[in-house]
Design a protein around this motif. Structure first.
Motif, mmCIF file in Angstrom:
data_model
loop_
_atom_site.group_PDB
_atom_site.id
_atom_site.type_symbol
_atom_site.label_atom_id
_atom_site.label_comp_id
_atom_site.label_asym_id
_atom_site.label_seq_id
_atom_site.Cartn_x
_atom_site.Cartn_y
_atom_site.Cartn_z
ATOM 1 N N VAL A 23 -43.274 42.138 95.401
ATOM 2 C CA VAL A 23 -43.601 42.105 96.825
ATOM 3 C C VAL A 23 -44.121 40.702 97.109
ATOM 4 C CG1 VAL A 23 -44.971 43.066 98.698
ATOM 5 C CG2 VAL A 23 -44.202 44.562 96.836
ATOM 6 N N LEU A 43 -51.807 44.897 94.918
ATOM 7 C CA LEU A 43 -50.437 45.331 94.671
ATOM 8 C C LEU A 43 -50.176 45.500 93.182
ATOM 9 C CD1 LEU A 43 -48.638 43.071 97.285
ATOM 10 C CD2 LEU A 43 -48.649 45.560 97.312
ATOM 11 N N TYR A 48 -47.017 47.090 91.284
ATOM 12 C CA TYR A 48 -46.019 46.135 91.751
ATOM 13 C C TYR A 48 -46.316 44.751 91.185
ATOM 14 C CZ TYR A 48 -45.417 49.911 95.069
ATOM 15 O OH TYR A 48 -45.237 51.149 95.629
ATOM 16 N N ALA A 87 -36.449 41.215 96.859
ATOM 17 C CA ALA A 87 -37.861 41.594 96.891
ATOM 18 C C ALA A 87 -38.206 42.184 98.247
ATOM 19 C CB ALA A 87 -38.760 40.379 96.614
ATOM 20 N N SER A 88 -39.235 43.003 98.257
ATOM 21 C CA SER A 88 -39.878 43.365 99.512
ATOM 22 C C SER A 88 -40.755 42.195 99.931
ATOM 23 C CB SER A 88 -40.727 44.626 99.344
ATOM 24 O OG SER A 88 -39.931 45.721 98.950
ATOM 25 N N LEU A 90 -44.064 41.066 102.486
ATOM 26 C CA LEU A 90 -45.166 41.334 103.402
ATOM 27 C C LEU A 90 -45.545 40.020 104.070
ATOM 28 C CD1 LEU A 90 -48.532 41.075 103.706
ATOM 29 C CD2 LEU A 90 -47.409 43.100 104.635
ATOM 30 N N GLN A 111 -37.131 45.233 101.848
ATOM 31 C CA GLN A 111 -37.957 45.965 102.804
ATOM 32 C C GLN A 111 -38.958 44.996 103.405
ATOM 33 O OE1 GLN A 111 -38.479 49.913 101.902
ATOM 34 N NE2 GLN A 111 -40.272 50.318 103.151
ATOM 35 N N THR A 250 -52.029 47.727 100.895
ATOM 36 C CA THR A 250 -51.325 48.193 99.691
ATOM 37 C C THR A 250 -51.033 49.683 99.772
ATOM 38 O OG1 THR A 250 -52.257 46.451 98.309
ATOM 39 C CG2 THR A 250 -51.520 48.448 97.182
ATOM 40 N N ILE A 253 -47.998 50.109 101.905
ATOM 41 C CA ILE A 253 -46.796 49.633 101.204
ATOM 42 C C ILE A 253 -46.371 50.655 100.144
ATOM 43 C CG2 ILE A 253 -45.967 47.881 99.567
ATOM 44 C CD1 ILE A 253 -47.616 45.837 101.133
ATOM 45 N N LEU A 257 -42.736 52.309 99.529
ATOM 46 C CA LEU A 257 -41.932 51.858 98.389
ATOM 47 C C LEU A 257 -41.923 52.868 97.246
ATOM 48 C CD1 LEU A 257 -42.791 48.056 98.085
ATOM 49 C CD2 LEU A 257 -40.918 49.154 99.327
#
Length: 258
Positions: A23, A43, A48, A87-88, A90, A111, A250, A253, A257
């Protein structure tokens, strides 16, 4: 910090913590990779790989003229390639604007989590010459004045808060980032209202905002959610006044995810 090379040859610094699906955290104005470290750690604790980056012109990253939002999209693409190829992401504040713009440019984002992006949607736009005035101050050896100008006109902080920041120890850490205020001003002006390509990105999108936060950001996130019919708008109660609380962010997320 590790480094990767963007498409125009600029070295972009990034850091990773933890294992698992990556992420990438893209910070907003005056942010560096260090500022995203608490969220990256949260995360990592959730399973993650938290990835932080210094956007160009900040921290350990390089800078190459001329600037364009597309160059920053390429920077994000280079970091994603370095951590596995997808990757996701943020993004917070102008970093959320950049993340959505990059996804529309074809950067391999799986994402999107957009935390309080400051889209104006045609209301309360900064003066069009703000980037030029900021650049003139930087070129004229007045980075402190550029920081203050961006806070006043780009972020619309009240004068009392600007003066408090200027007298506080944190101000010295903002001055080296003065050039990046030009880039944030250019980016947010270029896509002050999201384009059709941005509002129709073909990846899951979660829009995050804190409670309470600034009225302009409530309006921005509400209008973005209306424009992106498939996006989900989530209020994170732990995030206050344009922050992205690590634990609360988090949690949201992880809910999406898995």
């Amino acid at each position: 910090m590790q480094h990767t090379t963007s498409a125009d040859g600029t070295l972009i610094a990034y850091d990773t913590v933890g294992e698992g699906a990556p992420v990438v955290i893209v910070g907003g104005a005056f942010s560096t990779a260090a500022g995203g470290a608490p969220l990256a750690a949260a995360l990592a604790d959730a399973g993650y790989q938290g990835v932080t980056m210094d956007r160009r012109g900040r921290g350990e990253s390089g800078d190459t003229a001329p600037y364009a939002p597309a160059r920053e999209a390429e920077d994000l693409a280079a970091v994603i390639e370095a951590v596995g190829g997808s990757a996701s992401v943020l993004g917070h504040s102008s970093g959320a604007v950049l993340a959505l713009f990059a996804a529309a440019e074809g950067v391999p984002v799986t994402q999107l989590f957009l935390s309080e992006p400051p889209f104006h949607f045609g209301e309360g736009e900064p003066d069009a010459d703000l980037p030029d005035r900021l650049q003139a101050l930087v070129d004229g050896g007045k980075p402190e004045e550029a920081v203050t100008l961006f806070q006043r006109e780009g972020v619309e902080l009240p004068d009392a808060m600007i003066e408090w920041i200027r007298r506080s120890p944190m101000f010295d850490s903002l001055v080296p980032l003065a050039q990046s205020t030009v880039y944030d001003a250019v980016l947010t002006a270029a896509v002050s209202t999201p384009t059709d390509a941005m509002t129709s990105v073909a990846v899951p999108v979660t829009i995050l905002r804190g409670e309470p936060t600034y009225p302009m950001l409530v309006r921005s996130t509400d209008l973005l959610a209306e424009a992106m019919r498939d996006a989900e708008l989530v209020v994170v109660p732990e995030s206050h006044d344009h922050s992205a609380d690590p634990a609360g962010t988090t949690r949201e997320i992880r809910r999406r995810l898995g």
